[in-house]
Design an enzyme around this catalytic site. Structure first.
Site, short mmCIF file in Angstrom:
data_model
loop_
_atom_site.label_atom_id
_atom_site.label_comp_id
_atom_site.label_asym_id
_atom_site.label_seq_id
_atom_site.Cartn_x
_atom_site.Cartn_y
_atom_site.Cartn_z
N ASP A 272 0.86 -1.18 0.00
CA ASP A 272 0.00 0.00 0.00
C ASP A 272 0.90 1.23 0.00
O ASP A 272 1.80 1.35 0.84
CB ASP A 272 -0.88 0.01 1.25
CG ASP A 272 -2.30 0.49 0.96
OD1 ASP A 272 -2.43 1.46 0.20
OD2 ASP A 272 -3.25 -0.10 1.50
N ASP B 167 -3.00 4.77 -2.45
CA ASP B 167 -4.10 5.33 -1.67
C ASP B 167 -4.45 6.72 -2.17
O ASP B 167 -3.57 7.57 -2.36
CB ASP B 167 -3.68 5.37 -0.20
CG ASP B 167 -4.80 5.73 0.73
OD1 ASP B 167 -5.75 4.94 0.84
OD2 ASP B 167 -4.73 6.82 1.35
N GLU C 17 -6.32 4.00 -6.05
CA GLU C 17 -7.61 4.30 -5.43
C GLU C 17 -7.97 5.74 -5.76
O GLU C 17 -7.19 6.66 -5.51
CB GLU C 17 -7.53 4.11 -3.91
CG GLU C 17 -8.86 4.38 -3.23
CD GLU C 17 -8.72 4.64 -1.75
OE1 GLU C 17 -9.62 4.25 -1.00
OE2 GLU C 17 -7.70 5.25 -1.34
N HIS D 289 -10.97 -2.38 3.48
CA HIS D 289 -10.85 -1.94 4.87
C HIS D 289 -11.68 -0.70 5.17
O HIS D 289 -11.84 -0.34 6.34
CB HIS D 289 -9.38 -1.67 5.20
CG HIS D 289 -8.80 -0.56 4.37
ND1 HIS D 289 -8.51 -0.69 3.03
CD2 HIS D 289 -8.45 0.72 4.70
CE1 HIS D 289 -8.02 0.45 2.57
NE2 HIS D 289 -7.97 1.31 3.56
N ASP D 290 -12.22 -0.03 4.14
CA ASP D 290 -13.03 1.16 4.33
C ASP D 290 -14.52 0.93 4.11
O ASP D 290 -15.30 1.87 4.23
CB ASP D 290 -12.57 2.27 3.37
CG ASP D 290 -11.24 2.88 3.75
OD1 ASP D 290 -10.91 2.87 4.95
OD2 ASP D 290 -10.53 3.37 2.85
#
Length: 575
Positions: free
Chosen positions: A108, A216, A275, A348-349
């Site tokens: 990440d 991210d 993302e 995870h969100d």
């Protein structure tokens, strides 16, 4: 590597077109030392689970050094492992074990912002004339205001995590920008020194052996340098800075430069996925067009915003399946000739998909497997979030005191202070809060689900006594084994990876159906995403087609020109 679809065949397609990615959120995956927090050695010890599932890539959420204001997405040292997760030696051992199993590991990459404890920011805030001052976005108070006065922030932008997007530094009398938490100051990508420092760090990880990056909120790295106010949202008088920070033109320049500086001339098959909240399909075609050499694929948010009510994320409304089909179908068509889709329900969100779009009660197993079938057989690269392959559900949080997530806690505090009904706010958090995705993975029925011998940092879901990996491995009808069959189908049939996509029954309120075609091979996916029986008319030719995958264990009810589907039944036909 990027995909030139006009020239792609099953023998020339990039490896990631037929791959499946598994996201590990390390804090909640497996704890090896009993401190209640997942770690690298815990992941290594559970790699057999991923090998058994059949995934190709492990995406590792941040394990860098961090104060953990946002659970590791606030990084204080990009080239160190946080002690809570282990050491660089532990990481190297994990990487070697991943590779030994024929899988790849993707890191990440969080470079829109750092922690305010990163040495870069510590230097930047030390004085107005520090050489790193311009590595972040610093501005004086708004004209006519004294520092610290209400409304003195340089712009009216609100943070994604509630409150203003600017925080005053008392020592220098200026404000710094943070689109997320105040401990996550935004890097100034307009500064070439910032970009070169990021690229050097990325090369360091590639030299260590990692196989790519998930980036991210990467479409936020380019801001409008004029920093104009945004339209007032009505929440605390704050403005919407999103149009001035998301997918600005310079982001394409930055990503092309990143590709040149980090990946060009390097041997290896890497994966890059960005993302991108708010990205449109038109923009995604540019980001993933192989001729532009930016990214392999992007994460878009359109389909996971469809069940948000007028009050936003924490004001959920029932999903209209026709809206979901229109959204996903639009992306399939738009990126069918140029670019590539990433496919996901969960991360995870996001809350657990079986609780969000399925039925986590009577039809738990059927809805978990039906939703998986629908997603995985689209054109694109599927992403499985840890526990999704087990059908893990949202957690029964008794109250906000049991939650840990920064976004949820900030929202609760702000909404209640503004006069909202606390119980109504809590209902929204229970449905949509990020803690739902972060409860520990449920390995077995023992105390703490086999996640830890200590006290878990976030409580284990009580349903782990029956919903766990150990209970599913040898059950041919389990959620786990259905995911395994879906992954095997993608590996075995080129039509799954590379076939054309054609939506059928687009206006049906309960059935999700589409065809995939490649050369002489055709697949038909038909799924009843409701709790009541449904019927559909089909071309008569499908009555004699092979059913290559079914999720209920019952004999399919197929006759010439018709299919009858039980609640949450999904069938895959091949001709």
């Amino acid at each position: 590597m990027v995909l030139d679809q006009a020239k792609t065949t099953p023998t020339t397609a990039p490896w990631w077109t037929s791959a499946v990615v598994y996201q590990v959120y390390p804090r909640s995956f497996a704890d090896s030392n009993g401190d209640g927090v997942g770690d690298l050695d815990g992941i290594t010890a559970r790699l057999d689970h991923l090998e058994r599932l059949g995934v190709d890539v492990v995406w590792l959420s941040p394990v860098y050094a961090s104060p953990h204001a946002d659970n590791g997405y606030d990084i204080s040292d990009y080239q160190a492992i946080d002690p809570v997760f282990g050491t660089l030696e532990d990481f190297d051992r994990l990487l070697a074990e991943v590779h030994a199993r024929g899988m790849k590991l993707v890191m990440d990459l969080v470079v829109n912002h750092t922690s305010d404890e990163h040495p870069w920011f510590v230097e930047s805030r030390s004085s107005k004339d520090n050489p790193k001052r311009d590595w972040y976005w610093w501005r004086p108070p708004r004209e006519g205001f004294e520092a610290g006065q209400p409304g003195a922030e340089p712009t009216n932008w609100g943070s994604f995590f509630s409150g203003p997007a600017w925080t005053l530094d008392e020592a220098t009398g200026e404000y710094y920008l943070h689109l997320f938490d105040r401990k996550q100051p935004d890097l100034n990508w307009e500064n070439p020194e910032v970009r070169q420092a990021v690229y050097a760090m990325m090369r360091w990880w590639l030299d260590r052996g990692v196989d790519g990056f998930r980036m991210d909120v990467i479409n936020l790295i380019s801001k409008d340098p004029d920093l104009p106010d945004g339209a007032t949202t009505g929440v605390g008088g704050l403005g919407d800075g999103f149009p001035h920070t998301a997918t600005r033109p310079r982001v394409h320049d930055f990503l092309r430069e990143m590709n040149r500086e980090v990946f060009e001339g390097r041997s290896g098959d890497y994966l890059t996925v960005g993302e991108m909240p708010g990205v449109t399909w038109e923009q995604a075609r540019l980001f993933t067009d192989p001729a532009r050499r930016e990214l392999d694929m992007v994460f878009q948010f359109e389909h996971v915003w469809l069940d948000q009510g007028p009050g936003g994320k924490f004001d959920p409304k029932p999903l209209d399946l026709r809206d979901l089909k229109a959204s996903l179908g639009r992306w399939q068509t738009a990126l069918g000739e140029v670019g590539w889709n990433s496919l996901y329900w969960s991360n995870h969100d996001q809350p657990r998909v079986v609780s969000r779009f399925g039925d986590d009660g009577e039809y738990w197993r059927e809805s978990a497997t039906a939703l998986a079938t629908v997603l995985h057989l689209h054109r694109g690269t599927p992403y499985v979030y840890q526990g999704e392959e087990l059908g893990m559900t949202n957690a029964p949080f008794a109250g906000v005191h049991e939650m840990q997530d920064l976004e949820s806690l900030n929202h609760y505090r702000e909404a209640v202070a503004a006069g909202a009904d606390p119980e109504a706010v809590l209902r929204g958090l229970r449905a949509m809060g990020r803690d739902n995705a972060r409860t520990p993975v449920q390995w077995d029925a023992t105390p703490n689900a086999g996640f830890t011998t200590g006290r878990p940092w976030l409580a284990v879901n009580p349903n782990h006594t029956w919903l766990n990996a150990a209970a599913q491995y040898d059950d041919p009808h389990s959620v786990f084994n259905h995911y395994r069959r879906l992954i095997e189908l993608r590996h075995r049939l080129p039509v799954v990876a590379l076939g054309d996509f054609h939506m059928v029954l687009a206006d049906h309120p309960h059935l999700y159906a589409y065809e995939r075609r490649l050369d002489d091979t055709r697949l038909l996916v038909v799924a009843n995403l409701s709790g009541t029986p449904q019927s559909a008319e089909l071309d008569r030719e499908w009555a004699t087609a092979d059913v290559v995958l079914a999720n209920t264990g019952e004999t399919p009810l197929v006759s010439p020109g018709r299919v009858d589907l039980r609640p949450w039944e999904a069938l895959v036909f091949q001709r």
